[in-house]
Design a protein around this motif. Structure first.
Motif, PDB file in Angstrom:
ATOM      1  N   ASP A 245       0.831  -1.207   0.000  1.00  0.00           N
ATOM      2  CA  ASP A 245       0.000   0.000   0.000  1.00  0.00           C
ATOM      3  C   ASP A 245       0.865   1.256   0.000  1.00  0.00           C
ATOM      4  OD1 ASP A 245       1.028  -0.191   2.500  1.00  0.00           O
ATOM      5  OD2 ASP A 245      -0.879  -0.162   3.571  1.00  0.00           O
ATOM      6  N   ASP A 246       2.136   1.078  -0.328  1.00  0.00           N
ATOM      7  CA  ASP A 246       3.045   2.211  -0.425  1.00  0.00           C
ATOM      8  C   ASP A 246       2.598   3.129  -1.562  1.00  0.00           C
ATOM      9  OD1 ASP A 246       5.832   3.455   0.159  1.00  0.00           O
ATOM     10  OD2 ASP A 246       5.843   3.116  -2.016  1.00  0.00           O
ATOM     11  N   LEU A 247       2.367   4.403  -1.258  1.00  0.00           N
ATOM     12  CA  LEU A 247       1.825   5.332  -2.255  1.00  0.00           C
ATOM     13  C   LEU A 247       2.754   5.496  -3.448  1.00  0.00           C
ATOM     14  CD1 LEU A 247       0.222   8.175  -0.084  1.00  0.00           C
ATOM     15  CD2 LEU A 247      -0.911   6.283  -1.261  1.00  0.00           C
ATOM     16  N   ASN A 248       4.041   5.548  -3.193  1.00  0.00           N
ATOM     17  CA  ASN A 248       4.990   5.722  -4.288  1.00  0.00           C
ATOM     18  C   ASN A 248       4.943   4.529  -5.243  1.00  0.00           C
ATOM     19  OD1 ASN A 248       7.151   7.247  -5.565  1.00  0.00           O
ATOM     20  ND2 ASN A 248       8.508   5.603  -4.870  1.00  0.00           N
ATOM     21  N   ALA A 249       4.878   3.309  -4.676  1.00  0.00           N
ATOM     22  CA  ALA A 249       4.811   2.106  -5.509  1.00  0.00           C
ATOM     23  C   ALA A 249       3.511   2.065  -6.300  1.00  0.00           C
ATOM     24  CB  ALA A 249       4.941   0.860  -4.638  1.00  0.00           C
ATOM     25  N   LEU A 250       2.400   2.441  -5.661  1.00  0.00           N
ATOM     26  CA  LEU A 250       1.114   2.426  -6.353  1.00  0.00           C
ATOM     27  C   LEU A 250       1.040   3.502  -7.435  1.00  0.00           C
ATOM     28  CD1 LEU A 250      -1.328   1.750  -3.377  1.00  0.00           C
ATOM     29  CD2 LEU A 250      -0.686   0.177  -5.209  1.00  0.00           C
ATOM     30  N   PHE A 251       1.765   4.603  -7.243  1.00  0.00           N
ATOM     31  CA  PHE A 251       1.824   5.630  -8.286  1.00  0.00           C
ATOM     32  C   PHE A 251       2.398   5.042  -9.573  1.00  0.00           C
ATOM     33  CE2 PHE A 251       4.822   8.530 -10.435  1.00  0.00           C
ATOM     34  CZ  PHE A 251       3.923   9.443 -10.972  1.00  0.00           C
ATOM     35  N   TRP A 252       3.530   4.347  -9.459  1.00  0.00           N
ATOM     36  CA  TRP A 252       4.154   3.753 -10.640  1.00  0.00           C
ATOM     37  C   TRP A 252       3.300   2.617 -11.192  1.00  0.00           C
ATOM     38  CZ3 TRP A 252       7.580   6.860 -12.450  1.00  0.00           C
ATOM     39  CH2 TRP A 252       8.393   7.608 -11.599  1.00  0.00           C
ATOM     40  N   PHE A 253       2.783   1.788 -10.304  1.00  0.00           N
ATOM     41  CA  PHE A 253       2.002   0.625 -10.731  1.00  0.00           C
ATOM     42  C   PHE A 253       0.744   1.052 -11.485  1.00  0.00           C
ATOM     43  CE2 PHE A 253      -0.960  -2.975  -9.597  1.00  0.00           C
ATOM     44  CZ  PHE A 253      -0.315  -3.947 -10.351  1.00  0.00           C
ATOM     45  N   ALA A 254      -0.015   1.967 -10.895  1.00  0.00           N
ATOM     46  CA  ALA A 254      -1.261   2.408 -11.522  1.00  0.00           C
ATOM     47  C   ALA A 254      -0.993   3.274 -12.753  1.00  0.00           C
ATOM     48  CB  ALA A 254      -2.107   3.182 -10.509  1.00  0.00           C
ATOM     49  N   GLY A 255      -0.027   4.184 -12.641  1.00  0.00           N
ATOM     50  CA  GLY A 255       0.255   5.084 -13.755  1.00  0.00           C
ATOM     51  C   GLY A 255       0.738   4.346 -14.994  1.00  0.00           C
ATOM     52  N   ILE A 256       1.670   3.420 -14.810  1.00  0.00           N
ATOM     53  CA  ILE A 256       2.185   2.655 -15.948  1.00  0.00           C
ATOM     54  C   ILE A 256       1.099   1.749 -16.517  1.00  0.00           C
ATOM     55  CG2 ILE A 256       3.862   0.886 -16.628  1.00  0.00           C
ATOM     56  CD1 ILE A 256       5.763   2.090 -14.512  1.00  0.00           C
ATOM     57  N   SER A 257       0.281   1.161 -15.638  1.00  0.00           N
ATOM     58  CA  SER A 257      -0.813   0.294 -16.106  1.00  0.00           C
ATOM     59  C   SER A 257      -1.779   1.065 -16.994  1.00  0.00           C
ATOM     60  CB  SER A 257      -1.570  -0.303 -14.913  1.00  0.00           C
ATOM     61  OG  SER A 257      -0.755  -1.179 -14.175  1.00  0.00           O
ATOM     62  N   LEU A 258      -2.139   2.284 -16.571  1.00  0.00           N
ATOM     63  CA  LEU A 258      -3.089   3.081 -17.344  1.00  0.00           C
ATOM     64  C   LEU A 258      -2.493   3.512 -18.684  1.00  0.00           C
ATOM     65  CD1 LEU A 258      -5.754   4.498 -17.702  1.00  0.00           C
ATOM     66  CD2 LEU A 258      -4.902   6.397 -16.302  1.00  0.00           C
ATOM     67  N   LEU A 259      -1.255   3.954 -18.676  1.00  0.00           N
ATOM     68  CA  LEU A 259      -0.624   4.387 -19.927  1.00  0.00           C
ATOM     69  C   LEU A 259      -0.466   3.220 -20.901  1.00  0.00           C
ATOM     70  CD1 LEU A 259       2.050   6.851 -18.521  1.00  0.00           C
ATOM     71  CD2 LEU A 259       0.160   7.441 -20.057  1.00  0.00           C
ATOM     72  N   ARG A 260      -0.151   2.049 -20.380  1.00  0.00           N
ATOM     73  CA  ARG A 260      -0.044   0.876 -21.262  1.00  0.00           C
ATOM     74  C   ARG A 260      -1.411   0.447 -21.772  1.00  0.00           C
ATOM     75  NH1 ARG A 260       4.646  -2.664 -18.077  1.00  0.00           N
ATOM     76  NH2 ARG A 260       6.382  -1.306 -18.714  1.00  0.00           N
ATOM     77  N   LEU A 261      -2.436   0.605 -20.944  1.00  0.00           N
ATOM     78  CA  LEU A 261      -3.791   0.283 -21.390  1.00  0.00           C
ATOM     79  C   LEU A 261      -4.205   1.208 -22.535  1.00  0.00           C
ATOM     80  CD1 LEU A 261      -6.466  -1.241 -21.073  1.00  0.00           C
ATOM     81  CD2 LEU A 261      -7.104   0.403 -19.288  1.00  0.00           C
ATOM     82  N   ILE A 262      -3.929   2.497 -22.388  1.00  0.00           N
ATOM     83  CA  ILE A 262      -4.259   3.458 -23.452  1.00  0.00           C
ATOM     84  C   ILE A 262      -3.469   3.139 -24.718  1.00  0.00           C
ATOM     85  CG2 ILE A 262      -4.120   5.892 -24.124  1.00  0.00           C
ATOM     86  CD1 ILE A 262      -4.526   6.563 -21.119  1.00  0.00           C
ATOM     87  N   ARG A 263      -2.202   2.827 -24.537  1.00  0.00           N
ATOM     88  CA  ARG A 263      -1.360   2.475 -25.692  1.00  0.00           C
ATOM     89  C   ARG A 263      -1.884   1.231 -26.391  1.00  0.00           C
ATOM     90  NH1 ARG A 263       4.648   0.075 -24.887  1.00  0.00           N
ATOM     91  NH2 ARG A 263       5.046  -0.597 -27.023  1.00  0.00           N
ATOM     92  N   PHE A 264      -2.279   0.237 -25.608  1.00  0.00           N
ATOM     93  CA  PHE A 264      -2.792  -1.010 -26.182  1.00  0.00           C
ATOM     94  C   PHE A 264      -4.089  -0.762 -26.945  1.00  0.00           C
ATOM     95  CE2 PHE A 264      -5.609  -4.728 -25.687  1.00  0.00           C
ATOM     96  CZ  PHE A 264      -4.867  -5.681 -26.371  1.00  0.00           C
ATOM     97  N   LEU A 265      -4.987   0.028 -26.361  1.00  0.00           N
ATOM     98  CA  LEU A 265      -6.285   0.280 -26.997  1.00  0.00           C
ATOM     99  C   LEU A 265      -6.174   1.193 -28.210  1.00  0.00           C
ATOM    100  CD1 LEU A 265      -8.536   0.710 -23.826  1.00  0.00           C
ATOM    101  CD2 LEU A 265      -8.373  -1.282 -25.339  1.00  0.00           C
ATOM    102  N   SER A 266      -5.069   1.903 -28.328  1.00  0.00           N
ATOM    103  CA  SER A 266      -4.882   2.772 -29.495  1.00  0.00           C
ATOM    104  C   SER A 266      -4.455   1.984 -30.731  1.00  0.00           C
ATOM    105  CB  SER A 266      -3.834   3.847 -29.186  1.00  0.00           C
ATOM    106  OG  SER A 266      -2.558   3.264 -28.988  1.00  0.00           O
ATOM    107  N   ILE A 267      -4.086   0.715 -30.535  1.00  0.00           N
ATOM    108  CA  ILE A 267      -3.697  -0.143 -31.657  1.00  0.00           C
ATOM    109  C   ILE A 267      -4.951  -0.733 -32.285  1.00  0.00           C
ATOM    110  CG2 ILE A 267      -2.395  -2.204 -32.334  1.00  0.00           C
ATOM    111  CD1 ILE A 267      -0.574  -1.680 -29.918  1.00  0.00           C
ATOM    112  N   LYS A 268      -5.040  -0.646 -33.574  1.00  0.00           N
ATOM    113  CA  LYS A 268      -6.226  -1.103 -34.295  1.00  0.00           C
ATOM    114  C   LYS A 268      -6.492  -2.586 -34.030  1.00  0.00           C
ATOM    115  CE  LYS A 268      -8.322  -1.141 -38.902  1.00  0.00           C
ATOM    116  NZ  LYS A 268      -8.122  -0.838 -40.345  1.00  0.00           N
ATOM    117  N   GLY A 269      -7.731  -2.905 -33.728  1.00  0.00           N
ATOM    118  CA  GLY A 269      -8.130  -4.289 -33.501  1.00  0.00           C
ATOM    119  C   GLY A 269      -8.148  -4.699 -32.042  1.00  0.00           C
TER     120      GLY A 269
END
Length: 360
Positions: A245-269
């Motif tokens: 529940d370390d805030l710094n760790a969750l910042f990286w975990f959640a932030g990278i997860s969201l950016l990768r999700l957006i990147r993945f969904l931006s790929i056609k198909g």
């Protein structure tokens, strides 16, 4: 009765004779084909070959001296580690087999194994068995708290490096076995032989859910809940014990997860129902549940979705996935969103780490 048996035997022999003749002709035909195709093989070499040894590369033959080993010597060195009651974790790097960049692959291995090595120094009673992008961690039941502490430390480091790890955690038996031949084994031979109910259960649990999370069964959940008061999360009907529940760790975990999700969904198909999208989305759901103040992750999510250069279609898919009201939710969190966006250096690193994953 005797005559019928005799006639049956005669027919049986007759069929065998015919089959043998057909087989002989087939072999002759095969040899003829071989002679036509393998013109480079000398006639002397052909004569050496028989029907039982026609492969160009023969099996290895053993040479050297044998040494007698007394059974008592084998028994003394057979059971290396025995834990009748153990906690076993099986971990592996998500997306490792899909990575396309060798630099990313090798870096992921080092980033994955490094924190476990540090934990091994700190907790000598815990066993760490790391191979490629996988690891088994085991400890006696009385060290179960230390084991979770070691794993949570590793998670904080993995999150900061953008390495997503999924695991299974189980209670059961754990055994390591040795062989009397191992001490004399050559340097090009590495063996790690272990087994137990804890091992097999942890492996099965690892694949039971979606996300870079640590999944466990009812027995393990009850043990950690009653013994240590650990909160157990439920996601897609699967029990999860918290990474950290370390805030710094969750910042990286959640932030990278969201950016990768957006990147993945931006790929056609690609769509939100794909397994990878579900894993990344579950990472965010866990982060929202694990953090002490939900606004921390929620405002971070809205801040990332406020970045000006996001693919509009992918952004809309994420907004729909989270049931975000646009623009109402953004307006209500405007101050927190601006506070996040002012951290330009942290956001730049977030985007770099998100883009480094070559499995997407």
């Amino acid at each position: 009765m005797g005559q019928k048996t005799k006639r049956f035997k005669e027919r049986h022999v007759s069929l065998d004779d015919k089959a043998e003749k057909r087989f002989s002709k087939a072999v002759e035909g095969t040899n003829t084909i071989k002679r036509k195709k393998r013109t480079s093989i000398s006639s002397i070499e052909k004569k050496k070959r028989s029907l039982t040894n026609t492969l160009p590369i023969p099996p290895m033959t053993i040479s050297g001296e044998t040494r007698y080993i007394h059974p008592s010597e084998v028994v003394d060195r057979y059971t290396k580690v025995s834990m009748p009651k153990a906690v076993v974790a099986y971990l592996d790097v998500l997306g490792f087999s899909r990575k396309k960049c060798e630099w990313d692959t090798s870096s992921s291995l080092l980033d994955f194994s490094g924190p476990l090595l540090i934990s091994a120094y700190h907790y000598p009673k815990i066993k760490f068995n790391v191979f490629s992008d996988c690891a088994f961690i085991s400890s006696p039941l009385e060290c179960a708290g230390d084991m979770i502490s070691a794993i949570r430390f590793a998670f904080t480091q993995w999150a900061a490096d953008g390495v997503f790890v999924r695991g299974g955690l189980a209670i059961g038996t754990y055994n390591e076995i040795d062989s009397s031949a191992f001490p004399d084994a050559p340097q090009n031979y590495v063996a790690s032989l272990f087994y137990g109910t804890g091992v097999t259960t942890a492996v099965n649990l690892k694949g039971s859910g979606h996300g870079a999370l640590l999944f466990l069964d009812d027995l393990c959940a009850k043990f950690y809940g009653e013994t240590y008061g650990e909160p157990i999360f439920v996601l897609d009907d699967q029990k999860v014990i918290g990474w950290s529940d370390d805030l710094n760790a969750l910042f990286w975990f959640a932030g990278i997860s969201l950016l990768r999700l957006i990147r993945f969904l931006s790929i056609k198909g690609n769509d939100v129902n794909s397994p990878l999208a579900r894993k990344l989305f579950n990472n965010l759901l866990y982060s929202l549940a694990a953090v002490s103040d939900r606004r921390y992750i929620w405002s971070l999510t809205l801040a990332i979705l406020s970045l000006p250069d996001l693919a509009s279609e992918a952004r809309k898919k994420v907004i729909d996935l989270f049931h975000i009201s646009d623009p109402e939710d953004f307006v209500s969190m405007e101050k927190l969103i601006q506070a996040w966006l002012s951290k330009e250096e942290e956001f730049a690193i977030l985007r770099i780490l998100a883009d480094m994953d070559s499995s997407i």
